[in-house]
Design a protein around this motif. Structure first.
Motif, PDB file in Angstrom:
ATOM      1  N   VAL A 158       0.838  -1.205   0.000  1.00  0.00           N
ATOM      2  CA  VAL A 158       0.000   0.000   0.000  1.00  0.00           C
ATOM      3  C   VAL A 158       0.870   1.252   0.000  1.00  0.00           C
ATOM      4  N   THR A 159       1.953   1.246   0.784  1.00  0.00           N
ATOM      5  CA  THR A 159       2.924   2.340   0.768  1.00  0.00           C
ATOM      6  C   THR A 159       4.319   1.747   0.866  1.00  0.00           C
ATOM      7  N   GLY A 160       5.250   2.361   0.158  1.00  0.00           N
ATOM      8  CA  GLY A 160       6.631   1.934   0.266  1.00  0.00           C
ATOM      9  C   GLY A 160       7.214   1.383  -1.013  1.00  0.00           C
ATOM     10  N   SER A 161       6.413   1.289  -2.050  1.00  0.00           N
ATOM     11  CA  SER A 161       6.894   0.738  -3.311  1.00  0.00           C
ATOM     12  C   SER A 161       6.651   1.740  -4.437  1.00  0.00           C
ATOM     13  N   SER A 162       5.420   2.136  -4.574  1.00  0.00           N
ATOM     14  CA  SER A 162       5.055   3.099  -5.607  1.00  0.00           C
ATOM     15  C   SER A 162       4.056   4.080  -5.013  1.00  0.00           C
ATOM     16  N   GLY A 163       3.882   5.203  -5.665  1.00  0.00           N
ATOM     17  CA  GLY A 163       3.014   6.263  -5.117  1.00  0.00           C
ATOM     18  C   GLY A 163       3.806   7.093  -4.133  1.00  0.00           C
ATOM     19  N   VAL A 164       4.082   6.521  -2.989  1.00  0.00           N
ATOM     20  CA  VAL A 164       5.009   7.107  -2.020  1.00  0.00           C
ATOM     21  C   VAL A 164       6.019   6.032  -1.656  1.00  0.00           C
ATOM     22  N   GLY A 165       7.134   6.470  -1.135  1.00  0.00           N
ATOM     23  CA  GLY A 165       8.166   5.525  -0.738  1.00  0.00           C
ATOM     24  C   GLY A 165       7.924   4.976   0.652  1.00  0.00           C
ATOM     25  N   VAL A 166       8.978   4.460   1.233  1.00  0.00           N
ATOM     26  CA  VAL A 166       8.914   3.893   2.573  1.00  0.00           C
ATOM     27  C   VAL A 166       8.676   4.999   3.593  1.00  0.00           C
ATOM     28  N   LEU A 167       8.305   4.602   4.797  1.00  0.00           N
ATOM     29  CA  LEU A 167       8.098   5.574   5.867  1.00  0.00           C
ATOM     30  C   LEU A 167       9.426   6.248   6.212  1.00  0.00           C
ATOM     31  N   VAL A 168       9.364   7.545   6.470  1.00  0.00           N
ATOM     32  CA  VAL A 168      10.544   8.304   6.866  1.00  0.00           C
ATOM     33  C   VAL A 168      11.018   7.762   8.214  1.00  0.00           C
ATOM     34  N   PRO A 169      12.319   7.487   8.348  1.00  0.00           N
ATOM     35  CA  PRO A 169      12.842   6.986   9.623  1.00  0.00           C
ATOM     36  C   PRO A 169      12.561   7.967  10.773  1.00  0.00           C
ATOM     37  N   VAL A 172      -1.405   8.396   2.609  1.00  0.00           N
ATOM     38  CA  VAL A 172      -0.658   9.534   2.068  1.00  0.00           C
ATOM     39  C   VAL A 172      -1.126  10.846   2.703  1.00  0.00           C
ATOM     40  N   THR A 173      -2.417  10.936   2.999  1.00  0.00           N
ATOM     41  CA  THR A 173      -2.963  12.178   3.577  1.00  0.00           C
ATOM     42  C   THR A 173      -3.031  12.136   5.102  1.00  0.00           C
ATOM     43  N   SER A 174      -2.489  11.086   5.716  1.00  0.00           N
ATOM     44  CA  SER A 174      -2.469  10.977   7.177  1.00  0.00           C
ATOM     45  C   SER A 174      -1.305  11.790   7.737  1.00  0.00           C
ATOM     46  N   THR A 175      -1.078  11.657   9.028  1.00  0.00           N
ATOM     47  CA  THR A 175       0.032  12.359   9.675  1.00  0.00           C
ATOM     48  C   THR A 175       1.372  11.655   9.465  1.00  0.00           C
ATOM     49  N   LEU A 176       1.368  10.475   8.878  1.00  0.00           N
ATOM     50  CA  LEU A 176       2.617   9.762   8.631  1.00  0.00           C
ATOM     51  C   LEU A 176       3.418  10.452   7.535  1.00  0.00           C
ATOM     52  N   LYS A 177       4.722  10.297   7.617  1.00  0.00           N
ATOM     53  CA  LYS A 177       5.611  10.904   6.628  1.00  0.00           C
ATOM     54  C   LYS A 177       6.303   9.798   5.827  1.00  0.00           C
ATOM     55  N   PHE A 178       6.369  10.020   4.512  1.00  0.00           N
ATOM     56  CA  PHE A 178       6.913   9.025   3.597  1.00  0.00           C
ATOM     57  C   PHE A 178       8.025   9.624   2.753  1.00  0.00           C
ATOM     58  N   GLU A 179       8.960   8.765   2.360  1.00  0.00           N
ATOM     59  CA  GLU A 179       9.976   9.148   1.383  1.00  0.00           C
ATOM     60  C   GLU A 179       9.276   9.298   0.031  1.00  0.00           C
ATOM     61  N   ARG A 180       9.975   9.892  -0.906  1.00  0.00           N
ATOM     62  CA  ARG A 180       9.436  10.023  -2.258  1.00  0.00           C
ATOM     63  C   ARG A 180       9.608   8.715  -3.022  1.00  0.00           C
ATOM     64  N   SER A 181       8.754   8.534  -4.008  1.00  0.00           N
ATOM     65  CA  SER A 181       8.885   7.399  -4.923  1.00  0.00           C
ATOM     66  C   SER A 181       8.879   7.960  -6.339  1.00  0.00           C
ATOM     67  N   ALA A 182       9.697   7.385  -7.174  1.00  0.00           N
ATOM     68  CA  ALA A 182       9.765   7.823  -8.569  1.00  0.00           C
ATOM     69  C   ALA A 182       8.638   7.234  -9.412  1.00  0.00           C
ATOM     70  N   PHE A 183       7.841   6.339  -8.803  1.00  0.00           N
ATOM     71  CA  PHE A 183       6.850   5.607  -9.579  1.00  0.00           C
ATOM     72  C   PHE A 183       5.437   5.923  -9.115  1.00  0.00           C
ATOM     73  N   PRO A 184       4.478   6.038 -10.040  1.00  0.00           N
ATOM     74  CA  PRO A 184       3.079   6.227  -9.644  1.00  0.00           C
ATOM     75  C   PRO A 184       2.550   4.964  -8.963  1.00  0.00           C
ATOM     76  N   PHE A 185       1.533   5.125  -8.121  1.00  0.00           N
ATOM     77  CA  PHE A 185       0.986   3.985  -7.389  1.00  0.00           C
ATOM     78  C   PHE A 185       0.363   2.986  -8.351  1.00  0.00           C
ATOM     79  N   LYS A 186       0.767   1.733  -8.236  1.00  0.00           N
ATOM     80  CA  LYS A 186       0.247   0.642  -9.055  1.00  0.00           C
ATOM     81  C   LYS A 186       0.074  -0.572  -8.149  1.00  0.00           C
TER      82      LYS A 186
END
Length: 175
Positions: free
Chosen positions: A43-54, A109-123
């Motif tokens: 759901v998160t961490g591969s595409s769309g958005v990257g992994v959770l920010v440490p 993505v719209t929650s309070t969690l922070k994610f790294e960027r991903s170069a790929f659209p969510f699929k």
């Protein structure tokens, strides 16, 4: 967060018997690494958005997972055709209906969690193999079909610890 448990990503786990069937398919594809992993849709961490920010506490992440899960019922899904990600050896089942996965992705993505960027659209997809193959084998993998519906009722937080995927938190989607 345990500094040794990174990266962190959120997934929907396939329920049985679909989870075992994916593992069997990965084994048949001779992809021992993939066969050792849980059967899931990231759901998160591969595409769309990257992994959770440490630096985000697992307890905080689990709390957001619980809040988000309250708005979702278990997902009933069907796999679409197998795709090969461009310029890779990654083969994955697509989803016939991406809407529930996109909705869940959007909530995180719209929650309070922070994610790294991903170069790929969510699929949304379920990876079946990622090892090098001949073109003949690639053609065979692209012909795989799975017509039975299956369910996904567990949202999980996974992290990589010592080279192993580790489940750090789970939340059941309400029935």
């Amino acid at each position: 967060m345990d500094a040794d448990t990174q990266p962190l990503f959120l997934v929907l786990e396939l329920d049985e018997p679909a989870a075992s069937r994916i593992t069997e398919l990965r084994t048949a594809c001779r992809d021992a690494f993939r066969a050792s992993l849980p059967a899931e849709i990231t759901v998160t961490g591969s595409s769309g958005v990257g992994v959770l920010v440490p630096g985000q506490a697992i307890e905080e992440i689990a709390g957001v997972m619980q809040e988000v899960a309250q708005g979702f019922a278990p997902v009933q899904a069907c796999f679409g055709p197998v795709m090969r990600f461009p310029d890779t050896n990654i083969f994955a089942f697509t989803m016939t209906d991406e809407a529930p996965f996109r909705a869940l992705h959007h909530q995180f993505v719209t929650s309070t969690l922070k994610f790294e960027r991903s170069a790929f659209p969510f699929k949304p997809h379920c990876t079946i193999s990622s090892i090098p193959v001949t073109e003949e084998e690639a053609t065979r993998r692209l012909r795989y079909r799975w017509s039975e519906a299956f369910s996904l009722s567990t949202l999980a937080l996974y992290g990589l610890r010592g080279g192993q995927v580790t489940r750090l938190a789970t939340v059941s989607l309400p029935c």
